[in-house]
Each structure stands twice: as C-alpha cells, then as structure tokens.
Design an enzyme around this catalytic site. Structure first.
Site: not given
Ligand code: NAD
Length: 426
Positions: A70, A115-117
């Site tokens: 995201v 962001g992050k995943g």
C-alpha cells in the site's frame, strides 16, 4: 489521586491500531482546520496492490500466498516503509501502517511519503528456500510499482537484511542493472548503511535526552525502564548505559530483571545470548514483568509491541517521560490519562523515527554511490532527531496541545502543504 477514565472503553475496541491512528488524525485535522477535501485525500491511500503468489514448497506442493503493498502518499517523495511476513497480516493493517509512515517521514522532514507491505505467511513454518521463493515472486509481482523514485521498501516484522538482499537482487534482474537504492536495510556489503542497525535505539536515546534537558533532569540520576530487549530496546539499553543513564529494569515476554543501581547491559545481553532468556541473570533480581512497567522511574521506553499502555493501566504509570520505541504502544484512550498525570510523551512517530532516518541516508548513499563513515551517519541522525524533537515540542507549546497531537498536526500540515503546492487536487 487515582486517574482512571470514568468509563474505560471495552479493551477490544481500544486495541485496534487503525482506530487509534484515525482518532489522532481526526483530532489533529480538526485543530488544523483542514478542509474536507484535503482530509479525504489524506485518509485515502494513493495506491493499493494485492498479489497472489504461487510458490512451490520444499515437499513439492504448490501453495498460493497473498501479498499487499500500500502506498499511502507520494506527495512529498517516494513511498517508504517496511514489508512484514506474518500469518495475521491484513489489508487493513497494512493500510494503517502505510499512513503511519507518511506521518513519520513528514515529522522528521524526510523527502518521502509512506508505504507498507506484507505477505500472509508463517515464517516459523517455512524453510529459508521457501522464504526466498516467496520474496522473489512477491518482488516480481510488484516490480513496476517499486523503485528508488517510486516506493522504497525496508525490513519489518519477520523480514531482515537477507530479505532485502533478495528483493534488491530480484528487482535488479528485472531492471537489467544493479539497483541498490530500491530497498533499505540491506547488508553493508550490498549498499547498506553503517549505523542502520543501531539507528532506532540511538534515535530513542537522543530524543529521551532532549526531554531530560527540557524537564531540567540530570542524566546521571535518571532511571530508565525498557520493555523489549530486541533491536530497538536492546540497542537503546546498550547505548544509554554507555552514555551514563541508569537502566534499572529490562522487561521481556517471560519476565523482568531489576537492579536499582543500574543493570550491566553488556553482561545481560551476553546472558541472554548464552541462555536464551534474561531470567536467571546474576546481576539483578527477577521481578514481575507487570510490576516493572509501573516502577517509579524518569524514563519508560516501551519497545516491544503495540497496545501495552491502555485506559485500563495508564493510571498506574510512574514515569516522568514516556519514550515510545515501539509502534503504537499507547492506545488513544490512554492519551488523556497520560496528559492528566503530566507525563511527557515522546510519540512513536517521533521517538522511533531514527530507523527510517538512517534508511533515508542509505538511499542517499546508494544513489550517490558514495558511502559515509559511521560518525557522519550518527551526527546527521542526531541533527535530524533533535530538530524534529524541537519542532514537535514548540508546535505543542504554540498550539497548546500534547506532543502526540502536535506531531500529527505538524505531519498533516506538511503533507497538506505539499499537496496544495503541487496542485494535485486542483
Ligand atoms: P524485535 O523483535 O527485535 O524485539 C522485540 C523484543 O520484544 C523481543 O526481544 C521480544 O522477545 C520482546 N517482547 C515481545 N513481546 C513482549 C512482551 N509482551 N513483553 C516484553 N517484551 C516482549 O523487534 P524490534 O525491531 O525491536 O521492534 C520493536 C518495536 O519497535 C515494534 O513495535 C516495531 O514496529 C518498532 N520499530 C522498530 C524499528 C526498527 O528499526 N527495528 C523501527 C521503528 C519501530
């Protein structure tokens, strides 16, 4: 005086990190008077990618794993944030953590968005080969959405510098040239930065020291309690002990050790390394880990996990300074209790920002192709942490809000300013 919330909320409602983050966002946005349109932009992730990754397991079976990335905001620069591997990763959680990264990068004034995943998998049940295949396939699936100018992942829960090396290699294979700046938190021999491993703990020490000065307290007579003896807490303990702070208690998941004269942190780290636990350490007495959190102390650093300070226990805290090494250790409902008790809070998006700051340095060094010595990294980290601390505290004083809301206001204001300046929504 006992300061319990009159009607503490049910704990389950309180423990959702997304709700805590949103409540603080709402309060900061309202105080800033942010118009509705900008609020909508800031609440909505810029891009969300879901991938389903087919991977062959060691026993020959084919399994499909689900991964997310995201990108919450790219208004101030490429998205930046970690990738976690855990069985309970959810889209909602990744979304909340991505927004958190936007605010953290804005508070420290780094030229990044957030962001992050995450990949839903249980690393404890997977072999190194299986983890490598998951990582490579996940990277290939998100290849066109990441890159030094686009989105720069980093390690998070259950991922490490080896994972980053695999991502860098897979990305580079597809790009047809070595691209070290696509991820941070890499091994030093593959474009990692000196000082990265210590950065989050060092950042905690720097801001805690600033808080001491602000309150007119003396470092030598400062007692420190740290929850979590891992990367953040362990490093903060080691650096703070070396700098002359008295670390009186370390709390782990299986118990706590206490020494009113200060623990020998190097010896404790060796004991844990040799035995697998902090318990049984001859240089301190074992105490109940719940009691240790509420010892009378000058600095408390929760550096283990989220939601450890809630409306149900915040009234028991006896610390002058709360320095949030972990992400989200305090629930929104506990904030008002901390304020009533006059505890000086250094909120997570400031206190643990040392890690992303040195990740920024790593990205800069990779792009320059010129690597800094450790002293330069540490000096520049110190400058950014001190400036960010001063920005937050003076913002809090100017707007008569607590430090946490000040940090959110500052972050929202900076991101909103960038959006308006770019004319994205015109
Ligand atoms: P880590 O896994 O290295 O360390 C966590 C430590 O906490 C471990 O030693 C673990 O045994 C201990 N622990 C777990 N549950 C506990 C409990 N209930 N009580 C006491 N101790 C417990 O993780 P880390 O990298 O140090 O991260 C800790 C926190 O800091 C997380 O919230 C993470 O998101 C946040 N954080 C980490 C970084 C970083 O650079 N590593 C940066 C920013 C924020």
């Amino acid at each position: 005086m006992i300061l319990e919330a009159a009607h503490p909320p049910a704990l389950d409602d309180e423990l959702n990190p997304r709700e805590s983050a949103e409540a603080r966002f709402d309060e900061a946005a309202e105080r800033l008077g942010l118009d509705e349109g900008i609020q909508k932009v800031l609440r909505t992730p810029s891009r969300e990618i879901i991938v389903h990754i087919p991977v062959q397991l060691d026993d020959g079976r084919l399994e499909v794993f689900t991964g997310y990335r995201v990108q919450h905001s790219i208004a101030r620069g490429p998205a930046k944030g970690g990738i976690r591997y855990a069985p309970d990763v959810t889209h909602d959680e990744v979304r909340a953590l991505a927004a958190w990264m936007t605010w953290k990068c804005a508070v420290t004034n780094l030229p990044f968005g957030g962001g992050k995943g995450g990949v839903i998998c249980d690393p404890n049940l997977l072999s190194p080969g299986e983890l490598e295949r998951i990582t490579r396939r996940y990277t290939a699936e998100i290849f066109e959405f990441i890159g030094p100018e686009v989105d720069v992942p980093a390690p998070d829960m259950n991922t490490n510098e080896q994972t980053m090396a695999w991502i860098m290699d897979t990305y580079s294979m597809h790009a047809r040239h070595t691209t070290t700046a696509v991820v941070t938190g890499k091994p030093i021999d593959l474009g990692g930065s000196r000082g990265r491993a210590e950065a989050t703990g060092r950042g905690c020490m720097i801001v805690a020291d600033q808080a001491l000065r602000k309150l007119g307290l003396d470092r030598a007579s400062t007692r420190v309690v740290i929850q979590g003896f891992g990367n953040v807490g362990g490093m903060a303990a080691r650096l703070m002990a070396r700098a002359g702070f008295k670390i009186v208690s370390i709390i782990e998941w299986d118990g706590a050790v206490y020494n009113p004269n200060g623990l020998d942190i190097t010896a404790l780290a060796k004991h844990r390394h040799d035995t697998g636990s902090i318990l049984g350490f001859p240089g301190g007495e074992e105490i109940d880990r719940d009691d240790a959190m509420f010892l009378e102390t000058e600095i408390l650093i929760p550096a283990a996990k989220e939601n450890v300070i809630t409306s149900h226990n915040a009234h028991r805290l006896r610390t002058r300074i709360l320095c949030e090494g972990a992400n989200g250790p305090t629930t929104h409902s506990a904030d008002s209790i901390l304020a009533e008790k006059g505890i000086f809070v250094i909120p997570d998006i400031l206190a643990n920002a040392g890690g992303v700051t040195v990740s920024y340095f790593e990205w800069v060094q990779d792009r320059q192709g010129y690597f800094w010595n450790e002293q330069l990294v540490n000096d520049r980290l110190e400058e950014i942490m001190i400036n960010s601390f001063k920005d937050v505290v003076s913002y809090a004083e100017k707007h008569t809000v607590n430090n946490r809301i000040a940090a959110y206001m500052l972050a929202l204001d900076r991101v909103a300013f960038a959006i308006r300046l770019r004319g994205i929504y015109a």
